[in-house]
Write an enzyme that holds these catalytic residues in place. Sequence first.
Site, PDB file in Angstrom:
ATOM      1  N   GLY A 126       0.789  -1.230   0.000  1.00  0.00           N
ATOM      2  CA  GLY A 126       0.000   0.000   0.000  1.00  0.00           C
ATOM      3  C   GLY A 126       0.814   1.270   0.000  1.00  0.00           C
ATOM      4  O   GLY A 126       0.307   2.340   0.358  1.00  0.00           O
ATOM      5  N   SER A 208      -0.250  -5.846  -5.912  1.00  0.00           N
ATOM      6  CA  SER A 208      -0.900  -4.794  -5.141  1.00  0.00           C
ATOM      7  C   SER A 208      -0.192  -3.455  -5.388  1.00  0.00           C
ATOM      8  O   SER A 208      -0.134  -2.997  -6.523  1.00  0.00           O
ATOM      9  CB  SER A 208      -0.919  -5.174  -3.661  1.00  0.00           C
ATOM     10  OG  SER A 208      -1.793  -4.341  -2.943  1.00  0.00           O
TER      11      SER A 208
END
Length: 544
Positions: A126, A208
């Site tokens: 993230g 991700s």
Amino acid sequence: MAPYISFLFLLSLLISAFQLAHAVDPLVDLGYAKYQGKEGKEGVQRWLGMRYAEAPIKGLRFAAPKDPKKEKKVQHAYDFGKSCLSTGVEPKKHTSEDCLFVNVWAPAKAKKDAKLPVYFYVQGGGFNTNSAPRLDGTGLVKASDEKIVVVTINYRVGLYGFLASKEIRDKASLNNGLKDQIKALEWVKKHIKEFGGDPDHVTIGGSSAGAASVYYLLSAYGGKGLDTFHAAAAGSPSFGTQLNVKESQYMYDTLVKNAKCKGKDSLKCLRKIDAKKLQKIDKKLPLPGAKGKPAFMYSPTIDGDLITDYTYRLFGGGKFKKVPTIFGADTNDGTAFVPKNTNTQKDSDNYLKRQWPALEQKHFDRIHNLYPKTNDKFPKAGKYGAYWRQGSNAYGQMRYMCPAITISTAAALHGKMNEAWNFHYDVEDPVAMDKGIGVGHCADVPAIWGPTYAGGPKSYKDKGVNAPIVPVMQGYWTSFIRSFNPNKHRAKGSPEWKPLKEKKDDRELSRLHIKTGETGMKPIDRRQNEACSYFVKVGVELKM
């Protein structure tokens, strides 16, 4: 006869000596330092924790990465270097601000001049943590029949990698986490031949935020300026809210206030603060226009240079590097993020609003239609709210699945149509299914890297129900790394993975549906197309 035999014996010794002289030596000389690697598991040599940049501390905090300093002594490259500091987490034994390290795995028998294809992998987290700093490349090297070199890196995250403000823009550097990745790719171009790798055959990859890094690298400087990679293969690319420098100023101002640097040369003051203290005063804040905290606060900033625009606009306009690509996502990418106690439609909407504050009621009305409440039951999930899976479906599609389809579609339209592949990973682990997680975020990673080296559920290991999917995934992935095509060296019996779009007049887009015992090509269904088309339409409105 004896002299002839002696001559043959001498010739064999000379040939052996020549071969040994050209084998990759565990001791590599990179000019600035000599690193002693060692042979690891199963005949794969490894060099861990090598510096690709100078320690980004003190005066180099918030600065673009610099070349590493010269080392006089031989450096042991036996263990992973410390990973980068995570947002709001106290420094631990294996974390440090001094964290810019690169790791390499290569076949032990490879020759120095082997020119093996290279896989350069960017871990996720993230943009606020290094989520897989100890990922082991051994499994991929073995799965390639020892025909590739694998590279992984750490890069700065959180405030160290992505704090943005006018002060940092004017006196330091923006988007340093991405610049770390670019610096590491330059390191590969310069040094990977010492490990048997080919600097002119590099595939970048990630999962991700690592996959987001891949699309940022593809679209860097408007798609121009990076000549350090030649293909891309990534899973679950994350599209979050993108802020510009002005919109990001509040994060810097809050940190300055908490650090009691207000009224001083704030940047100089922040650089002097001990990292342990800085971690304590760094607080997660809501994004502009939101009432609650997002899953991830710090992220790459639109700076008008490295990142010139919103991602939807860049890819829609063809402003990215045209190379062979693989992108895809997992069925239930959202379940790991949406709180299990999401019990009402308002709870679900509020969570989405915290991630994309630009969402308005007109958007929610459409999202409710696209993602209705489910009636699925999960007896082993513990307590969960009635709208957990509804919110998870919306979040997973908005953040991961539709971005993957959008990037592949753009690659097919603006690049070479037959060099854009897309996948939908739908391998069901029994335990995860019972718990309601489903085929969760980055579920494909253990299949690609091998469950022995990347963790993963029991069903992927030994004679588990999903063990057969591992060679299938590794076959496609290593084939792409080796040839820029997932089919050339795919596992025996695996179906052909056709491009997303084969002809210009094709109205139907197809992707590889990956499921144990059922893997094969499937058209993207109408409902999925409808949803992703909507997010393409409103993506810039939502600042993605």
